[in-house]
Each structure stands twice: as C-alpha cells, then as structure tokens.
Design a protein around this motif. Sequence first.
Motif, short mmCIF file in Angstrom:
data_model
loop_
_atom_site.label_atom_id
_atom_site.label_comp_id
_atom_site.label_asym_id
_atom_site.label_seq_id
_atom_site.Cartn_x
_atom_site.Cartn_y
_atom_site.Cartn_z
N PHE A 169 0.83 -1.21 0.00
CA PHE A 169 0.00 0.00 0.00
C PHE A 169 0.86 1.26 0.00
N VAL A 170 1.90 1.26 0.83
CA VAL A 170 2.78 2.43 0.90
C VAL A 170 3.46 2.67 -0.45
N LEU A 171 3.96 1.60 -1.07
CA LEU A 171 4.65 1.73 -2.36
C LEU A 171 3.71 2.22 -3.45
N GLY A 189 -5.46 -2.56 -5.09
CA GLY A 189 -4.37 -3.29 -5.74
C GLY A 189 -3.53 -4.04 -4.73
N SER A 190 -3.22 -3.38 -3.61
CA SER A 190 -2.41 -4.00 -2.56
C SER A 190 -3.15 -5.16 -1.91
N LEU A 191 -4.43 -4.96 -1.65
CA LEU A 191 -5.22 -6.03 -1.02
C LEU A 191 -5.30 -7.26 -1.91
N VAL A 192 -5.57 -7.05 -3.18
CA VAL A 192 -5.68 -8.18 -4.11
C VAL A 192 -4.34 -8.91 -4.25
N ALA A 193 -3.25 -8.15 -4.40
CA ALA A 193 -1.92 -8.76 -4.51
C ALA A 193 -1.58 -9.58 -3.27
N THR A 194 -1.94 -9.05 -2.09
CA THR A 194 -1.67 -9.75 -0.84
C THR A 194 -2.48 -11.03 -0.74
N LEU A 195 -3.73 -10.98 -1.15
CA LEU A 195 -4.57 -12.18 -1.12
C LEU A 195 -4.09 -13.22 -2.12
N VAL A 196 -3.59 -12.77 -3.25
CA VAL A 196 -3.02 -13.71 -4.23
C VAL A 196 -1.81 -14.42 -3.63
N GLU A 197 -0.93 -13.65 -2.96
CA GLU A 197 0.24 -14.26 -2.31
C GLU A 197 -0.18 -15.25 -1.24
N LEU A 198 -1.25 -14.95 -0.53
CA LEU A 198 -1.70 -15.80 0.56
C LEU A 198 -2.34 -17.09 0.07
N PHE A 199 -3.15 -16.98 -0.98
CA PHE A 199 -3.93 -18.15 -1.42
C PHE A 199 -3.50 -18.70 -2.78
#
Length: 236
Positions: A169-171, A189-199
Amino acid sequence: MGFINRKQLSNSLRYIGVGVKRIPRVIKELKRKGFHFFGLVIPIIYILGLHYTTFMTRGFAVKLLGSITLGYFIWEQLRLNVPAVSEFCVKMYGHMMREKEKDRMNGVFFYLLGSTICIYFFHPLIAVSSMLFLIIGDFTAALVGISYGRTKIGNKSLEGTMAMFLVCFVLSFAMFFNQSLGEHIAFWGSLVATLVELFNPSFVDDNLTIPIIGAIAMKYMTVRLGVELPVYSNSL
C-alpha cells in the motif's frame, strides 16, 4: 550476502527480536529472496526512462524485456535438458533455488514474463506498482512471516500477510500520490496482490500471478472510479 559476516547478521537478527531457532531459516531466506532485489532494475529503468529519456517507450520496453524473457526461456530449457548446463547452474546459483525449481522453470522466468505482460497491457504506474508488489511486498511477507509469524493461515502467517499489505500500500500510494483517488487504487491493488500471495495455488508460480492480478485490480479501479492516469509523451 557474502559481504555480511554471518555472526554479525545473527546478532542483528536477535537484536530485532528474531528467535534463535528461526535465525538459520531467516538467513537462508535473505540469501534467496535478496537476489530477487536485482529485479528492481526493470521497474526503475522503465519508469525513469519514460520520464527522462526519449528512446524509452512501452513498445521499446516490451520488445527489450520480451527478448530477455525469450532468451531466459531458452536458457532454462537448456538447464532442464542438458546435463552439463544443469550442473553449471547448480554450482552457480543452485543454493538460491527452491527444491521444486530444480526440475522445472524457476521464478526468474515467471517474473520476467509477468513484467513483460504488465508493461504491455497496463499503464506505467500500474505496471511498476505491480512489479513492486512482487519484488518488495512478497519479500516482506516471507521475511516477516519467517521471523515473527505465529498466527498461521495455511502455510503462511497473518503477520507476514499484514506486513506485505502495508508495504504494498505504501509503495503503490507513493506511485499514485498525485492522482485523483489514488489511495483507492493503491488500497485495492495492494489487497488483491496480498490475497493472491496468501492463497496462490501451488501449481501456479506467484511470480506471475501477483503482478498480473494486482495490475488487473488497479486497472479495474481506475475504470470504476473514472480516474484518468497521466499520459507519457513517449509512451505507446
């Protein structure tokens, strides 16, 4: 990381609260993931080139990076099918490869492919942000998760996941700071990318899915919010 004394690094990790039993794994991950920071060369050259040169365009970037990706694909095929090349690669950088990458295409290829796709299909601000999600965000998730993770979510950790979201998010907010509603683009964008990394499923390399799906989310938000991103005079 050969320039850093292992004992000094261990002491530094203990100083910031990393458990003694976790230190060997943290050091191993730093060596492997630290190499990925060389990937910053792509977004840095791309965005600076668009701002300060006349030769750098999206078309030129796609052709150049596409050629590099093709060359690396050929090299990977040689590594996987020619014993002499495979032996050379194991000696040179085998210690930085995951076990599963030793008999399949490694993450570098998927990063190059994902970056090429992002540059071709998405606005430069979105493409660069999506690459940073992978290079820095994914690194943060792994490092924090291994160092401090206690609350498990599958084989990942809540601590690593939260750290990745915050960094992403900061970036991305910094990238969209001057844009109307940029914080919304950065957030989703940050939330979706993080969820992709998680799942992310194990049969798909996250070096490909994190930047591409993150970019799709940011593109959707620009359309949904009616945000007009700046046009670069030397872009496509």
